[in-house]
Design a protein around this motif. Structure first.
Motif, short mmCIF file in Angstrom:
data_model
loop_
_atom_site.label_atom_id
_atom_site.label_comp_id
_atom_site.label_asym_id
_atom_site.label_seq_id
_atom_site.Cartn_x
_atom_site.Cartn_y
_atom_site.Cartn_z
N LEU A 137 10.72 4.39 -12.01
CA LEU A 137 10.56 3.01 -12.47
C LEU A 137 11.11 2.01 -11.45
N ILE A 138 12.18 2.38 -10.76
CA ILE A 138 12.71 1.51 -9.70
C ILE A 138 11.70 1.41 -8.56
N LEU A 139 11.11 2.53 -8.18
CA LEU A 139 10.09 2.53 -7.14
C LEU A 139 8.87 1.72 -7.57
N PHE A 140 8.45 1.89 -8.82
CA PHE A 140 7.31 1.15 -9.37
C PHE A 140 7.63 -0.35 -9.39
N LEU A 141 8.87 -0.71 -9.74
CA LEU A 141 9.29 -2.11 -9.73
C LEU A 141 9.16 -2.69 -8.33
N PHE A 142 9.60 -1.94 -7.31
CA PHE A 142 9.45 -2.41 -5.93
C PHE A 142 7.97 -2.62 -5.59
N GLY A 143 7.12 -1.73 -6.08
CA GLY A 143 5.68 -1.88 -5.85
C GLY A 143 5.14 -3.15 -6.49
N VAL A 144 5.56 -3.43 -7.72
CA VAL A 144 5.09 -4.64 -8.41
C VAL A 144 5.61 -5.90 -7.71
N LEU A 145 6.87 -5.87 -7.30
CA LEU A 145 7.43 -7.02 -6.58
C LEU A 145 6.71 -7.22 -5.24
N LEU A 157 5.94 14.39 -10.63
CA LEU A 157 6.84 14.54 -11.78
C LEU A 157 6.10 14.99 -13.03
N VAL A 158 4.94 14.43 -13.27
CA VAL A 158 4.16 14.78 -14.46
C VAL A 158 3.68 16.23 -14.36
N SER A 159 3.23 16.62 -13.18
CA SER A 159 2.73 17.99 -13.03
C SER A 159 3.83 19.03 -13.18
N LEU A 160 5.06 18.66 -12.81
CA LEU A 160 6.19 19.58 -12.97
C LEU A 160 6.90 19.40 -14.32
N LYS A 161 6.36 18.52 -15.14
CA LYS A 161 6.96 18.19 -16.44
C LYS A 161 8.43 17.74 -16.30
N LYS A 162 8.67 16.94 -15.28
CA LYS A 162 10.01 16.41 -15.00
C LYS A 162 10.07 14.89 -15.17
N TYR A 163 9.05 14.31 -15.82
CA TYR A 163 9.03 12.86 -15.97
C TYR A 163 9.91 12.46 -17.16
N HIS A 164 11.20 12.50 -16.96
CA HIS A 164 12.17 12.07 -17.97
C HIS A 164 13.52 11.84 -17.30
N LYS A 165 14.42 11.22 -18.02
CA LYS A 165 15.80 10.96 -17.60
C LYS A 165 15.89 10.32 -16.22
N ILE A 166 16.65 10.93 -15.33
CA ILE A 166 16.95 10.32 -14.03
C ILE A 166 15.70 10.15 -13.18
N TYR A 167 14.78 11.11 -13.25
CA TYR A 167 13.56 11.02 -12.45
C TYR A 167 12.68 9.85 -12.91
N LYS A 168 12.65 9.63 -14.22
CA LYS A 168 11.88 8.51 -14.74
C LYS A 168 12.50 7.19 -14.27
N GLY A 169 13.83 7.14 -14.25
CA GLY A 169 14.52 5.95 -13.77
C GLY A 169 14.25 5.68 -12.30
N ILE A 170 14.29 6.73 -11.49
CA ILE A 170 14.00 6.58 -10.06
C ILE A 170 12.57 6.09 -9.87
N LEU A 225 0.83 -1.20 0.00
CA LEU A 225 0.00 0.00 0.00
C LEU A 225 0.87 1.25 0.00
N TRP A 226 1.83 1.32 0.89
CA TRP A 226 2.65 2.53 1.01
C TRP A 226 3.61 2.70 -0.16
N ILE A 227 4.16 1.62 -0.68
CA ILE A 227 5.05 1.74 -1.84
C ILE A 227 4.27 2.25 -3.05
N VAL A 228 3.11 1.67 -3.29
CA VAL A 228 2.32 2.04 -4.47
C VAL A 228 1.79 3.48 -4.34
N ILE A 229 1.33 3.85 -3.17
CA ILE A 229 0.87 5.24 -2.98
C ILE A 229 2.04 6.20 -3.19
N THR A 230 3.20 5.87 -2.65
CA THR A 230 4.38 6.72 -2.83
C THR A 230 4.74 6.85 -4.30
N ALA A 231 4.72 5.73 -5.02
CA ALA A 231 5.03 5.75 -6.46
C ALA A 231 4.03 6.62 -7.22
#
Length: 169
Positions: A115-123, A100-113, A87-93
């Motif tokens: 995706l790692i958080l999202f991967l932890f949520g899926v696992l 990130l989307v609202s600040l238009k920063k969803y690219h490069k390093i932030y996207k990678g960070i 619950l907490w991982i997915v809400i955080t992600a």
């Protein structure tokens, strides 16, 4: 009559599917430069997060009806802790992605960070689902066995009782 404890097994499969497919779409968006995959991943993440919240609270409610003793108590506690972590991982992600989307920063390093958080949520979803499966298939938590018998059937199935009633007519 409908038992509301049955809501949890009906709800829980939606966030599992939505989040896994959402993650795969986000990973695919790294290789296929179409906004569709990134946008679909975003919306599936949001819907999956709502599903995780619903699954968590329906599971909490369903767990209230189970008498906890011995290994069942341990298994239920492990599943509850895994669900809380998920619950907490997915809400955080989801919050991070919205930020990130609202600040238009969803690219490069932030996207990678992200995706790692999202991967932890899926696992974590996989782990929680595994423990939920253990509760049902190993400990029979919430399983109501009838097998077609009732208290007044004298050991006969409903089919056999109907046949006996017809013979009596």
């Amino acid at each position: 009559m409908f038992d509301t404890a049955h809501l949890h097994p009906m709800i829980v499969h939606f966030p599992i599917a939505l989040l896994i497919i959402g993650f795969l779409f986000d990973v695919l968006s790294l290789f296929v430069k179409k906004d569709f995959f990134s946008n679909a991943g975003f919306y599936l993440l949001i819907l999956g997060t709502v599903g995780v919240i619903a699954a968590y609270f329906s599971g909490d409610y369903a767990g209230d009806g189970i008498t906890e003793t011995g290994t069942l108590k341990q298994a239920l506690e492990i599943h509850e802790e895994a669900a809380k972590l998920t619950l907490w991982i997915v809400i955080t992600a989801a919050v991070f992605r919205i930020f990130l989307v609202s600040l238009k920063k969803y690219h490069k390093i932030y996207k990678g960070i992200f995706l790692i958080l999202f991967l932890f949520g899926v696992l974590s979803i996989f782990r929680t689902g595994f423990y939920g499966g253990q509760l049902v298939y190993k400990h029979a938590a919430g399983v109501q066995l009838n097998l077609g018998f009732d208290a007044q059937s004298n050991g006969n199935t409903e089919y056999e009782n109907n046949a006996i009633e017809k013979d009596d007519d």
